[in-house]
Each structure stands twice: as C-alpha cells, then as structure tokens.
Design a protein around this motif. Structure first.
Motif, PDB file in Angstrom:
ATOM      1  N   GLU A   1       3.115   2.677   1.030  1.00 44.50           N
ATOM      2  CA  GLU A   1       2.169   3.735   0.647  1.00 44.50           C
ATOM      3  C   GLU A   1       2.166   4.839   1.702  1.00 44.50           C
TER       4      GLU A   1
ATOM      5  N   VAL B   1      -3.458   9.316   2.751  1.00 46.88           N
ATOM      6  CA  VAL B   1      -3.587   8.010   2.088  1.00 46.88           C
ATOM      7  C   VAL B   1      -5.042   7.579   2.051  1.00 46.88           C
TER       8      VAL B   1
ATOM      9  N   ASN C   1       3.322   8.996   1.119  1.00 48.64           N
ATOM     10  CA  ASN C   1       2.267  10.009   1.041  1.00 48.64           C
ATOM     11  C   ASN C   1       1.839  10.496   2.425  1.00 48.64           C
ATOM     12  N   GLU C   2       1.605  11.799   2.548  1.00 47.31           N
ATOM     13  CA  GLU C   2       1.116  12.361   3.805  1.00 47.31           C
ATOM     14  C   GLU C   2      -0.357  12.047   4.028  1.00 47.31           C
TER      15      GLU C   2
END
Length: 358
Positions: free
Chosen positions: A154, A161, A158-159
């Motif tokens: 994850e 979270v 994604n930058e």
C-alpha cells in the motif's frame, strides 16, 4: 535507473551473489575476522561483482553477535556509492519485525542514492531474536508478516495512505516519503519450503525466491506450482510473475578441486549454524559428497557442473534469477573473489546462451 533495453538484455537469467555476513572462524586457522573487516570485504565483493557484470548483490539481516549485518539498507547504501549498475537487494528482510513505513523510507532512500537499483526480499526469518529485541510476540509470527507485507505494498502504491491494522498505529492521510526512483521497488518473498508461503507470494503478486540449500531440487517444484496457481487465481498476469533460486555455491576449475577446497568450510558452517539453531549436528565427508552430487541442489563443482545444475533447475522452475551465497564457513576473501570471477565469466554466459537457444 535500468532502461528497457538493459532489462531485456538479461531477460533469460539474472545472476548475482548474496551474503548473510556470518562471522565464522576459519577452520584452518581458528581465527574469526572482526565485524568491521567483514563489512569491508562485503563492500569489496560487491565492487568485484559489479565490475564482473553480475546483475545482483544481496545482503541479509540478523541481530546476533555472530553476524555482521543488522541493517541491510545501510550496508547497501554504502555499496551503492562504490558500484555503478548492479542491483541491490536485501536477502532477506525479516518483515515480521520491522515497521513497514520505516522499511519503505529506508529502501526508497537507497533507491534514490543508487539511481533506481533497490529491491527487497522479505521473509519471516530462520532466527527469532528480532521478536523480543523489537517488542513483538512470537505468537504473531505469521500474522505480522501478512499484515506488514500488505501495508508495504500500500505504501509503495500511494504517496498518501490511510490504513488501520492490528499491530501498529493507524495511518491517516500520511505522507509516505521519499518516493523511490523506480515506480515500485521490486518485492520478493523468500521461501524455504512452505507451500503456504509460496501461495501467499503468488496471491500478493510478489516475486518468489526459493532457498534451495540441499537435496533434490524437484521437491521445490510444488512450491513454484502453488505460487503460479495462486497468482493466476488472484488475477496476476503470468508475465509479471518472477521466480528466483538462491543456494550455497563454491566454484573451482574442477569439481574435485571444488569439493576438496570447500568441504572444511562447509562442514564448519554446518556445525556452527546448527549450534546457533540449538541443534547438535556435524557433517562427514560422505554427507558432503552426497550433498554435492550432480543430481542435488548444492552448487559445488566446476563451472560446467554449476551450469548443468542451474539448467536442470531452469527446466523444473523456469526461473529468471540465480543468486549464489559463496562466503560461508569462514571462507577467505580471495576464494570468494575467485568464485565471483568464475560465476561471471564461465557460468553466466553459457547459461544465458543455452536458455536463449531453447
């Protein structure tokens, strides 16, 4: 960062070496080098491997006084500054007892320092000292690994979270920085013999790294099958699946010379490794001869013997990566350096040519 042309060039089989940085006595002298000297030799081995054209260099994680490396990203970062092209991988990261956020940050930093050469091989670990050391309950051995690897994926995707799990504090729109040079840091799962672990790697879409240290390699075929089946059922395309093989290796000009030179060191390694694991076991010369026979997985012999073993396993697994562990049992550095040279110049080109001809 590796470009497409460079990746395609070695698509048949990648070759590398890895170390667990064990601090074993030389069986001939009884002397054990210091942790500092061991680290110096590891960095030098990586430089030699890079210059010889190998594709990978790996460093493992232990938290014991009889091993020199507890922080693979630190050692790999040092290596990144004295190498140019070789990919840098942890072999392995004990993922059950490391915070995934810290792990991602460390390897993203390594990836930036190395211009996109970082990889992670994650495992649950043969030793358990990291559990009490970092405050984890051994009863959660498997659940911690499962949660941490999913969180790492994850973080990689994604930058920012938002996440909640069982074993660490939640994340609320957390910034995950820095971002690596690569789009995603390649992630592998190291498996020693458990079909469930192989299937999990397939389900999660990671690479599968088989630790094949002895016996007939055919017994690992069900693990590869379980990996590919689980990956297919989870919807992962076959072309993204990656299988690698790791194994103990010693190469000399002839098979007889290789066995004569390596036996004292391998018997020494076998003895102190079993002692570390709480077992009382030694290795006779007859045991070693059986382990090193042509049909088994121990990569000891002439370049031709190693070529034949790698190709036999390729027929079984269709793997794309072979990583050799050469520096065990107190083996002197000059023998390790010679092994790297023979792997790069005598084994790797022939295997690639044979695979390309199939």
């Amino acid at each position: 960062m590796l470009d497409v042309k460079q990746q395609d060039e070695h698509s048949g089989m990648e070759f590398g070496i890895y170390t667990l940085a064990d601090l074993g006595p030389d069986p001939h002298t009884g002397k054990t080098i210091s942790a500092q000297k061991r680290l110096e030799e590891i960095i030098e081995a990586a430089k030699i491997a890079d210059q010889a054209g190998l594709d990978l260099f790996g460093v493992g994680e232990h938290h014991r006084l009889d091993y020199a490396v507890s922080a693979p990203p630190v050692v790999l970062s040092a290596i990144s500054q004295v190498t140019k092209r070789i990919r840098l991988i942890s072999t392995t990261t004990v993922l059950s007892t490391v915070d995934p956020v810290r792990l991602f940050e460390d390897f993203a930093t390594l990836d930036l320092l190395s211009n996109g050469r970082a990889e992670i091989m994650a495992g649950r670990g043969a030793f358990i000292e990291s559990f009490p050391l970092f405050g984890y309950d051994l009863e959660n051995y498997d659940d911690l690994f499962e949660e941490n690897i999913k969180l790492f994926q994850e973080l990689s995707a994604n930058e920012r979270v938002t996440w909640k799990g069982r074993f660490r504090s939640p994340l609320y729109n957390a910034e995950i920085a820095p971002r690596p040079a690569q789009k995603n840091i390649p992630l592998w799962v190291g498996v020693g013999g458990t079909p469930e672990s192989a299937a999990r790697a397939g389900r999660l879409g990671t690479g599968l790294a088989l630790a094949i240290l002895g016996g007939d390699p055919i017994r690992f075929k069900p693990l590869v099958d379980a990996y590919r089946q689980a990956a297919g059922e989870a919807g992962h395309a076959p072309e993204v699946l990656k299988v690698g093989v790791t194994g103990h290796t010693y190469i000399a000009e002839t098979t007889q010379k290789a066995k004569e030179e390596f036996f004292p060191y391998y018997a020494n390694y076998w003895e102190y490794f079993n002692f570390q694991m709480g077992r009382d076991a030694s290795m006779s010369r007859a045991d070693f001869e059986q382990l090193a026979s042509p049909e088994t997985a121990l990569f000891v012999g002439s370049p031709q013997q190693i070529i034949e073993k790698v190709l036999r396993q390729y027929e079984l697994f269709g793997h794309k990566r072979f990583i050799a562990q050469m520096d065990i049992g107190g083996l002197p550095f000059e023998k390790v350096a010679k092994g790297i040279e023979l792997l790069a110049t005598k084994v790797m080109p022939v295997v690639r040519r044979e695979i390309g001809a199939k």
